[in-house]
Design a protein around this motif. Structure first.
Motif, PDB file in Angstrom:
ATOM      1  N   VAL A 121       0.837  -1.209   0.000  1.00 14.29           N
ATOM      2  CA  VAL A 121       0.000   0.000   0.000  1.00 14.29           C
ATOM      3  C   VAL A 121       0.867   1.253   0.000  1.00 14.29           C
ATOM      4  CG1 VAL A 121      -1.674   1.338   1.334  1.00 14.29           C
ATOM      5  CG2 VAL A 121      -1.933  -1.142   1.130  1.00 14.29           C
ATOM      6  N   LEU A 122       1.865   1.296   0.866  1.00 18.24           N
ATOM      7  CA  LEU A 122       2.712   2.479   0.977  1.00 18.24           C
ATOM      8  C   LEU A 122       3.597   2.649  -0.246  1.00 18.24           C
ATOM      9  CD1 LEU A 122       3.654   2.184   4.751  1.00 18.24           C
ATOM     10  CD2 LEU A 122       1.920   3.647   3.706  1.00 18.24           C
ATOM     11  N   LEU A 123       3.979   1.553  -0.879  1.00 17.73           N
ATOM     12  CA  LEU A 123       4.725   1.645  -2.134  1.00 17.73           C
ATOM     13  C   LEU A 123       3.873   2.292  -3.219  1.00 17.73           C
ATOM     14  CD1 LEU A 123       6.747  -1.662  -2.709  1.00 17.73           C
ATOM     15  CD2 LEU A 123       7.636   0.663  -2.512  1.00 17.73           C
ATOM     16  N   ALA A 124       2.627   1.866  -3.305  1.00 14.32           N
ATOM     17  CA  ALA A 124       1.736   2.396  -4.342  1.00 14.32           C
ATOM     18  C   ALA A 124       1.458   3.877  -4.141  1.00 14.32           C
ATOM     19  CB  ALA A 124       0.426   1.604  -4.362  1.00 14.32           C
ATOM     20  N   LEU A 125       1.522   4.337  -2.897  1.00 17.65           N
ATOM     21  CA  LEU A 125       1.218   5.740  -2.581  1.00 17.65           C
ATOM     22  C   LEU A 125       2.470   6.619  -2.476  1.00 17.65           C
ATOM     23  CD1 LEU A 125      -1.596   5.241   0.110  1.00 17.65           C
ATOM     24  CD2 LEU A 125      -1.869   5.805  -2.321  1.00 17.65           C
ATOM     25  N   THR A 173      -7.941   4.013  -6.091  1.00 18.75           N
ATOM     26  CA  THR A 173      -7.096   3.037  -5.416  1.00 18.75           C
ATOM     27  C   THR A 173      -7.888   1.773  -5.121  1.00 18.75           C
ATOM     28  OG1 THR A 173      -7.676   3.873  -3.213  1.00 18.75           O
ATOM     29  CG2 THR A 173      -5.709   4.816  -4.273  1.00 18.75           C
ATOM     30  N   GLU A 174      -7.153   0.704  -4.906  1.00 21.92           N
ATOM     31  CA  GLU A 174      -7.786  -0.540  -4.469  1.00 21.92           C
ATOM     32  C   GLU A 174      -6.748  -1.373  -3.730  1.00 21.92           C
ATOM     33  OE1 GLU A 174     -10.149  -2.359  -3.110  1.00 21.92           O
ATOM     34  OE2 GLU A 174     -11.364  -1.734  -4.828  1.00 21.92           O
ATOM     35  N   ASN A 190      -1.078 -10.067  -1.504  1.00 20.62           N
ATOM     36  CA  ASN A 190      -1.600  -8.742  -1.189  1.00 20.62           C
ATOM     37  C   ASN A 190      -1.299  -7.852  -2.384  1.00 20.62           C
ATOM     38  OD1 ASN A 190      -2.223  -9.523   1.480  1.00 20.62           O
ATOM     39  ND2 ASN A 190      -0.142  -9.085   2.148  1.00 20.62           N
ATOM     40  N   ALA A 191      -2.264  -7.088  -2.827  1.00 21.60           N
ATOM     41  CA  ALA A 191      -2.041  -6.235  -3.992  1.00 21.60           C
ATOM     42  C   ALA A 191      -2.652  -4.858  -3.753  1.00 21.60           C
ATOM     43  CB  ALA A 191      -2.653  -6.859  -5.240  1.00 21.60           C
ATOM     44  N   ALA A 192      -1.890  -3.812  -4.101  1.00 25.75           N
ATOM     45  CA  ALA A 192      -2.371  -2.432  -4.002  1.00 25.75           C
ATOM     46  C   ALA A 192      -2.271  -1.782  -5.372  1.00 25.75           C
ATOM     47  CB  ALA A 192      -1.551  -1.654  -2.983  1.00 25.75           C
ATOM     48  N   PHE A 193      -3.288  -1.013  -5.709  1.00 24.23           N
ATOM     49  CA  PHE A 193      -3.374  -0.382  -7.026  1.00 24.23           C
ATOM     50  C   PHE A 193      -3.699   1.091  -6.839  1.00 24.23           C
ATOM     51  CE2 PHE A 193      -6.210   0.992 -10.532  1.00 24.23           C
ATOM     52  CZ  PHE A 193      -5.341   0.829 -11.600  1.00 24.23           C
ATOM     53  N   ALA A 194      -2.961   1.958  -7.541  1.00 18.96           N
ATOM     54  CA  ALA A 194      -3.232   3.392  -7.497  1.00 18.96           C
ATOM     55  C   ALA A 194      -3.069   3.949  -8.900  1.00 18.96           C
ATOM     56  CB  ALA A 194      -2.270   4.092  -6.543  1.00 18.96           C
ATOM     57  N   ALA A 195      -4.041   4.727  -9.354  1.00 22.26           N
ATOM     58  CA  ALA A 195      -3.996   5.231 -10.727  1.00 22.26           C
ATOM     59  C   ALA A 195      -4.599   6.622 -10.824  1.00 22.26           C
ATOM     60  CB  ALA A 195      -4.733   4.286 -11.663  1.00 22.26           C
ATOM     61  N   LEU A 196      -4.023   7.421 -11.713  1.00 26.00           N
ATOM     62  CA  LEU A 196      -4.585   8.715 -12.079  1.00 26.00           C
ATOM     63  C   LEU A 196      -5.310   8.550 -13.414  1.00 26.00           C
ATOM     64  CD1 LEU A 196      -1.627  11.113 -11.221  1.00 26.00           C
ATOM     65  CD2 LEU A 196      -3.715  10.746  -9.906  1.00 26.00           C
ATOM     66  N   ILE A 197      -6.580   8.928 -13.429  1.00 23.76           N
ATOM     67  CA  ILE A 197      -7.392   8.779 -14.636  1.00 23.76           C
ATOM     68  C   ILE A 197      -8.023  10.125 -14.975  1.00 23.76           C
ATOM     69  CG2 ILE A 197      -9.332   7.546 -15.693  1.00 23.76           C
ATOM     70  CD1 ILE A 197      -8.909   5.326 -13.643  1.00 23.76           C
ATOM     71  N   LYS A 198      -7.933  10.502 -16.233  1.00 20.32           N
ATOM     72  CA  LYS A 198      -8.535  11.758 -16.685  1.00 20.32           C
ATOM     73  C   LYS A 198      -9.191  11.539 -18.039  1.00 20.32           C
ATOM     74  CE  LYS A 198      -7.551  16.671 -17.397  1.00 20.32           C
ATOM     75  NZ  LYS A 198      -6.497  17.719 -17.379  1.00 20.32           N
ATOM     76  N   ASN A 199     -10.464  11.931 -18.103  1.00 18.93           N
ATOM     77  CA  ASN A 199     -11.239  11.767 -19.341  1.00 18.93           C
ATOM     78  C   ASN A 199     -11.181  10.342 -19.869  1.00 18.93           C
ATOM     79  OD1 ASN A 199     -11.844  14.548 -19.329  1.00 18.93           O
ATOM     80  ND2 ASN A 199      -9.938  15.028 -20.421  1.00 18.93           N
ATOM     81  N   GLY A 200     -11.240   9.397 -18.924  1.00 17.10           N
ATOM     82  CA  GLY A 200     -11.269   7.991 -19.310  1.00 17.10           C
ATOM     83  C   GLY A 200      -9.928   7.404 -19.691  1.00 17.10           C
ATOM     84  N   LYS A 201      -8.832   8.158 -19.476  1.00 19.86           N
ATOM     85  CA  LYS A 201      -7.510   7.669 -19.856  1.00 19.86           C
ATOM     86  C   LYS A 201      -6.605   7.583 -18.619  1.00 19.86           C
ATOM     87  CE  LYS A 201      -7.559   9.582 -24.541  1.00 19.86           C
ATOM     88  NZ  LYS A 201      -6.835  10.457 -25.523  1.00 19.86           N
ATOM     89  N   LEU A 203      -3.381   8.189 -16.812  1.00 21.77           N
ATOM     90  CA  LEU A 203      -2.210   9.034 -16.909  1.00 21.77           C
ATOM     91  C   LEU A 203      -1.021   8.412 -16.181  1.00 21.77           C
ATOM     92  CD1 LEU A 203      -3.814  12.532 -16.248  1.00 21.77           C
ATOM     93  CD2 LEU A 203      -3.457  11.357 -18.430  1.00 21.77           C
ATOM     94  N   LYS A 204      -1.333   7.660 -15.131  1.00 19.78           N
ATOM     95  CA  LYS A 204      -0.286   7.043 -14.330  1.00 19.78           C
ATOM     96  C   LYS A 204      -0.905   5.904 -13.541  1.00 19.78           C
ATOM     97  CE  LYS A 204       3.432   8.433 -11.157  1.00 19.78           C
ATOM     98  NZ  LYS A 204       3.965   9.559 -10.341  1.00 19.78           N
ATOM     99  N   ALA A 205      -0.210   4.795 -13.438  1.00 21.68           N
ATOM    100  CA  ALA A 205      -0.748   3.660 -12.683  1.00 21.68           C
ATOM    101  C   ALA A 205       0.381   2.923 -11.982  1.00 21.68           C
ATOM    102  CB  ALA A 205      -1.505   2.711 -13.599  1.00 21.68           C
ATOM    103  N   LYS A 206       0.097   2.464 -10.771  1.00 20.60           N
ATOM    104  CA  LYS A 206       1.075   1.697  -9.998  1.00 20.60           C
ATOM    105  C   LYS A 206       0.388   0.478  -9.402  1.00 20.60           C
ATOM    106  CE  LYS A 206       3.587   5.855  -8.659  1.00 20.60           C
ATOM    107  NZ  LYS A 206       4.022   6.692  -7.526  1.00 20.60           N
TER     108      LYS A 206
END
Length: 218
Positions: A121-125, A173-174, A190-201, A203-206
């Motif tokens: 979680v902390l890695l993803a953030l 996030t999830e 254990n899996a952590a997911f963090a992503a920036l999404i804009k206009n359905g695209k 921009l960045k995902a971890k």
């Protein structure tokens, strides 16, 4: 514990750092102390009374004290609010309520174990960690914590004071834990997911994973 000579209960961080030295072992929640206490330990440093259980923010970061318990994070309005609530969800997935009442965030990342839920979680953030010694304070990336060398120096050279998570992230996030039961400490993944999404695209995902190896993978 055949070599244990003293147990200290300091009331603040400054007092705790004075006790640092060789053969010192630090505990807070103490949930794994019986398994991880090195045989050469002479001094047990219990930091539960050092005021390290807090959750707060400023305009840039979320700060979580190293002594904050899983239950406190699970029920914190701040942990539920920021980063899509991933911190609260991860805390709620850790073992039983009795363990969540005791286990701390600092212990979960300072004592390497593949089943620990917060390293991914902390890695993803992109979290950072503040460590303190008798003479200095440093802020280091959380990646540097997941090593045997860091674990050996905890107690002898420095203490972990707080975890710092930048608030600039504003995405989705999830956190998912795969295990036999929700209350199980052991997990298959254990899996952590963090992503920036804009206009359905995207921009960045971890994506980061725990339980695959002794240290998390991003």
């Amino acid at each position: 514990m055949k070599n244990l000579k003293m147990v200290y209960f300091p009331s603040n961080v400054k007092e705790a750092t004075r006790i640092l030295g060789e053969n010192v072992f630090v505990i807070a929640g103490g949930t794994l102390a019986h398994k991880t206490l090195p045989s050469q330990t002479e001094i047990l440093l219990d930091i539960k009374k050092c005021g390290l259980n807090y959750i707060k923010t400023d305009s840039k970061n979320l700060y979580i004290g190293a002594g904050t318990t899983f239950d406190e994070m699970d029920n914190s309005p701040l942990c539920q609010r920021f980063f899509g609530g991933i911190i609260s969800r991860a805390a709620s997935s850790c073992s039983s309520q009795l363990v969540r009442n005791m286990a701390t965030l600092g212990g979960n990342i300072a004592r390497p174990h593949s089943f620990n839920v917060f390293p991914p979680v902390l890695l993803a953030l992109d979290a950072n960690v503040k460590i303190v010694s008798k003479n200095w304070k440093k802020i280091v990336p959380v990646e540097s914590v997941f090593s045997a060398e860091f674990s050996r120096k905890m107690g002898s050279e420095f203490l972990m004071e707080e975890i710092i998570i930048p608030l600039k992230f504003n995405g989705v996030t999830e956190f998912v834990k795969f295990s036999k039961t929700k209350s199980s400490w052991d997990s298959y993944l254990n899996a952590a997911f963090a992503a920036l999404i804009k206009n359905g695209k995207f921009l960045k995902a971890k994506i980061s994973f725990g339980a695959l190896s002794p240290v998390p993978v991003k």
